[in-house]
Write a protein that holds these residues in place. Structure first.
Motif, mmCIF file in Angstrom:
data_model
loop_
_atom_site.group_PDB
_atom_site.id
_atom_site.type_symbol
_atom_site.label_atom_id
_atom_site.label_comp_id
_atom_site.label_asym_id
_atom_site.label_seq_id
_atom_site.Cartn_x
_atom_site.Cartn_y
_atom_site.Cartn_z
ATOM 1 N N SER A 156 0.843 -1.211 0.000
ATOM 2 C CA SER A 156 0.000 0.000 0.000
ATOM 3 C C SER A 156 0.873 1.254 0.000
ATOM 4 O O SER A 156 0.573 2.231 -0.689
ATOM 5 C CB SER A 156 -0.947 -0.012 1.195
ATOM 6 O OG SER A 156 -0.285 -0.434 2.358
ATOM 7 N N ARG B 274 3.024 5.976 -2.929
ATOM 8 C CA ARG B 274 4.190 6.714 -3.450
ATOM 9 C C ARG B 274 4.117 6.841 -4.978
ATOM 10 O O ARG B 274 4.506 7.856 -5.545
ATOM 11 C CB ARG B 274 5.500 6.047 -2.997
ATOM 12 C CG ARG B 274 5.847 6.362 -1.535
ATOM 13 C CD ARG B 274 7.179 5.776 -1.105
ATOM 14 N NE ARG B 274 7.112 4.352 -0.881
ATOM 15 C CZ ARG B 274 6.668 3.769 0.250
ATOM 16 N NH1 ARG B 274 6.302 4.513 1.269
ATOM 17 N NH2 ARG B 274 6.622 2.464 0.369
ATOM 18 N N TYR C 211 -1.135 13.023 4.637
ATOM 19 C CA TYR C 211 -1.105 12.157 5.823
ATOM 20 C C TYR C 211 0.285 11.540 6.008
ATOM 21 O O TYR C 211 0.809 11.472 7.115
ATOM 22 C CB TYR C 211 -2.142 11.030 5.685
ATOM 23 C CG TYR C 211 -3.559 11.542 5.755
ATOM 24 C CD1 TYR C 211 -4.202 11.688 6.988
ATOM 25 C CD2 TYR C 211 -4.251 11.886 4.598
ATOM 26 C CE1 TYR C 211 -5.496 12.165 7.058
ATOM 27 C CE2 TYR C 211 -5.545 12.370 4.661
ATOM 28 C CZ TYR C 211 -6.167 12.505 5.894
ATOM 29 O OH TYR C 211 -7.442 12.982 5.968
ATOM 30 N N GLU D 176 0.942 9.822 9.613
ATOM 31 C CA GLU D 176 -0.418 9.366 9.959
ATOM 32 C C GLU D 176 -0.902 8.381 8.897
ATOM 33 O O GLU D 176 -0.362 8.331 7.787
ATOM 34 C CB GLU D 176 -1.383 10.558 9.982
ATOM 35 C CG GLU D 176 -1.034 11.658 10.969
ATOM 36 C CD GLU D 176 -1.263 11.256 12.424
ATOM 37 O OE1 GLU D 176 -2.024 10.312 12.669
ATOM 38 O OE2 GLU D 176 -0.654 11.891 13.296
ATOM 39 N N VAL E 209 -3.446 7.093 6.014
ATOM 40 C CA VAL E 209 -4.365 7.616 5.008
ATOM 41 C C VAL E 209 -5.751 7.046 5.358
ATOM 42 O O VAL E 209 -5.838 5.908 5.846
ATOM 43 C CB VAL E 209 -3.902 7.150 3.599
ATOM 44 C CG1 VAL E 209 -4.829 7.662 2.517
ATOM 45 C CG2 VAL E 209 -2.454 7.604 3.353
ATOM 46 N N THR F 12 -8.001 3.988 1.038
ATOM 47 C CA THR F 12 -6.976 2.927 1.069
ATOM 48 C C THR F 12 -7.602 1.600 0.638
ATOM 49 O O THR F 12 -7.041 0.861 -0.181
ATOM 50 C CB THR F 12 -6.386 2.804 2.499
ATOM 51 O OG1 THR F 12 -5.904 4.085 2.898
ATOM 52 C CG2 THR F 12 -5.256 1.811 2.541
ATOM 53 N N PHE G 9 -0.829 -3.524 4.335
ATOM 54 C CA PHE G 9 -2.295 -3.541 4.350
ATOM 55 C C PHE G 9 -2.745 -4.922 4.796
ATOM 56 O O PHE G 9 -2.212 -5.898 4.293
ATOM 57 C CB PHE G 9 -2.864 -3.235 2.957
ATOM 58 C CG PHE G 9 -4.379 -3.195 2.930
ATOM 59 C CD1 PHE G 9 -5.062 -2.003 3.111
ATOM 60 C CD2 PHE G 9 -5.111 -4.366 2.735
ATOM 61 C CE1 PHE G 9 -6.449 -1.966 3.104
ATOM 62 C CE2 PHE G 9 -6.500 -4.341 2.730
ATOM 63 C CZ PHE G 9 -7.163 -3.139 2.906
ATOM 64 N N ASP H 39 9.354 10.422 5.013
ATOM 65 C CA ASP H 39 8.761 9.950 6.264
ATOM 66 C C ASP H 39 9.700 9.012 7.039
ATOM 67 O O ASP H 39 9.315 8.454 8.050
ATOM 68 C CB ASP H 39 7.375 9.324 6.043
ATOM 69 C CG ASP H 39 7.394 8.081 5.174
ATOM 70 O OD1 ASP H 39 8.431 7.813 4.526
ATOM 71 O OD2 ASP H 39 6.368 7.376 5.145
ATOM 72 N N ARG I 242 5.155 7.305 13.281
ATOM 73 C CA ARG I 242 4.680 6.108 12.569
ATOM 74 C C ARG I 242 4.646 4.905 13.512
ATOM 75 O O ARG I 242 3.729 4.089 13.449
ATOM 76 C CB ARG I 242 5.571 5.818 11.359
ATOM 77 C CG ARG I 242 5.284 6.772 10.206
ATOM 78 C CD ARG I 242 6.363 6.743 9.149
ATOM 79 N NE ARG I 242 6.542 5.442 8.565
ATOM 80 C CZ ARG I 242 7.687 5.024 8.002
ATOM 81 N NH1 ARG I 242 8.741 5.814 7.982
ATOM 82 N NH2 ARG I 242 7.762 3.834 7.469
HETATM 83 P P1 AMP Z 1 4.853 2.091 4.323
HETATM 84 O O1 AMP Z 1 5.597 2.210 3.042
HETATM 85 O O2 AMP Z 1 4.071 0.817 4.432
HETATM 86 O O3 AMP Z 1 5.710 2.346 5.530
HETATM 87 O O4 AMP Z 1 3.732 3.252 4.311
HETATM 88 C C1 AMP Z 1 4.095 4.611 4.266
HETATM 89 C C2 AMP Z 1 2.909 5.464 4.643
HETATM 90 O O5 AMP Z 1 1.838 5.255 3.717
HETATM 91 C C3 AMP Z 1 2.307 5.198 6.004
HETATM 92 O O6 AMP Z 1 2.992 5.860 7.055
HETATM 93 C C4 AMP Z 1 0.883 5.742 5.810
HETATM 94 O O7 AMP Z 1 0.866 7.146 5.848
HETATM 95 C C5 AMP Z 1 0.574 5.318 4.381
HETATM 96 N N1 AMP Z 1 -0.027 3.964 4.343
HETATM 97 C C6 AMP Z 1 0.521 2.831 3.831
HETATM 98 N N2 AMP Z 1 -0.309 1.799 3.963
HETATM 99 C C7 AMP Z 1 -1.422 2.264 4.580
HETATM 100 C C8 AMP Z 1 -2.632 1.664 5.019
HETATM 101 N N3 AMP Z 1 -2.881 0.359 4.861
HETATM 102 N N4 AMP Z 1 -3.552 2.464 5.610
HETATM 103 C C9 AMP Z 1 -3.337 3.777 5.769
HETATM 104 N N5 AMP Z 1 -2.206 4.407 5.410
HETATM 105 C C10 AMP Z 1 -1.247 3.663 4.816
#
Ligand code: AMP
Length: 225
Positions: free
Chosen positions: A33, A38, A54, A59, A61, A66, A88, A164, A173
């Motif tokens: 996700s 990205r 977000y 935070e 999303v 999503t 996810f 982030d 996070r």
């Molecule tokens: P990640 O690459 O999985 O660390 O995700 C980076 C950012 O994307 C997270 O800090 C959230 O802001 C957003 N994000 C990724 N997956 C989700 C999800 N399943 N639900 C909500 N926000 C998400």
């Protein structure tokens, strides 16, 4: 029947790296996700603009967008044999939505490897992380360095540090993870799907444990006992 694997664990534990390896080994689609968001940011879509507001704060999303994004992605033909889900679900609402959509596709979450590590390890891993601009391949300057600093081994594109992955955002996070995602551990444990993996080991050891956890899965009944 398709195989659906949910990789669960805090930010920085190595889910993304392991998901890529598993997807190659098992010939399943890798759906992240975070990568999808990205990609949307890179392509300057409306979803990307919303997600960025977000993500920059560490935070989550909102669930509805999503869930819709994941639903669209795992409905595609390359997901027919199954999917490794990386990042996810992250909230109970997303887990419920996933159960409902997989039931529609005639499948269910088969196994949930839960990769854990101490907060100290997580901060160290995220702060040394570098991602490739072209396809999101992930490196770590200490634990998994590229052959040439700043260049992706796979596609030769430039490596960058995610916004982030900054220290303050990482702390948020991790906090968000404990508040919103940790309840999923209990949820999947009760369903008999959870397998705990020690993420503080080397990358190779984690991969070996993950593959062993999946062998156990094959012998389990598909419906919760
Ligand atoms: P990640 O690459 O999985 O660390 O995700 C980076 C950012 O994307 C997270 O800090 C959230 O802001 C957003 N994000 C990724 N997956 C989700 C999800 N399943 N639900 C909500 N926000 C998400």
């Amino acid at each position: 029947m398709a195989t659906y694997i949910v990789l669960l664990g805090p930010p920085g534990v190595g889910k993304g790296t392991q998901a890529v390896l598993l997807a190659q080994t098992l010939q399943l689609a890798h759906v992240s996700s975070g990568d999808l968001f990205r990609e949307n940011i890179k392509n300057q879509t409306e979803l990307g603009k919303l997600a960025k507001s977000y993500m920059d704060k560490g935070e989550l999303v909102p669930d509805d967008v999503t869930i819709a994004m994941i639903r669209e992605r795992i409905s595609r033909p390359d997901c027919q044999a199954g999917v490794i889900l990386d990042g996810f679900p992250r909230t109970p609402k997303q887990a419920d939505a996933l159960d409902a959509m997989l039931a529609e596709f005639g499948g269910q979450v088969n196994v949930v490897p839960y990769i854990t590590a101490s907060e100290e390890v997580l901060v160290e891993r995220t702060s040394g992380r570098w991602s490739c601009r072209a396809q999101g391949h992930v490196y770590h300057e200490k634990f998994n360095p590229p052959k040439q600093a700043g260049v992706c081994d796979v596609d030769g594109s430039e490596l960058y540090q995610r916004d982030d992955d900054k220290k303050e955002t990482v702390a948020n996070r991790i906090r968000v993870y404990f508040e919103q995602t940790l309840p999923l551990v209990g949820y999947y444990r009760e369903l008999g799907r959870l397998v705990e993996i020690n993420g503080a080991q080397t990358m190779e050891q984690v991969t070996a444990d993950l593959l062993a956890s999946l062998k156990k899965l094959d012998k389990r009944p598909l419906s919760p006992s």
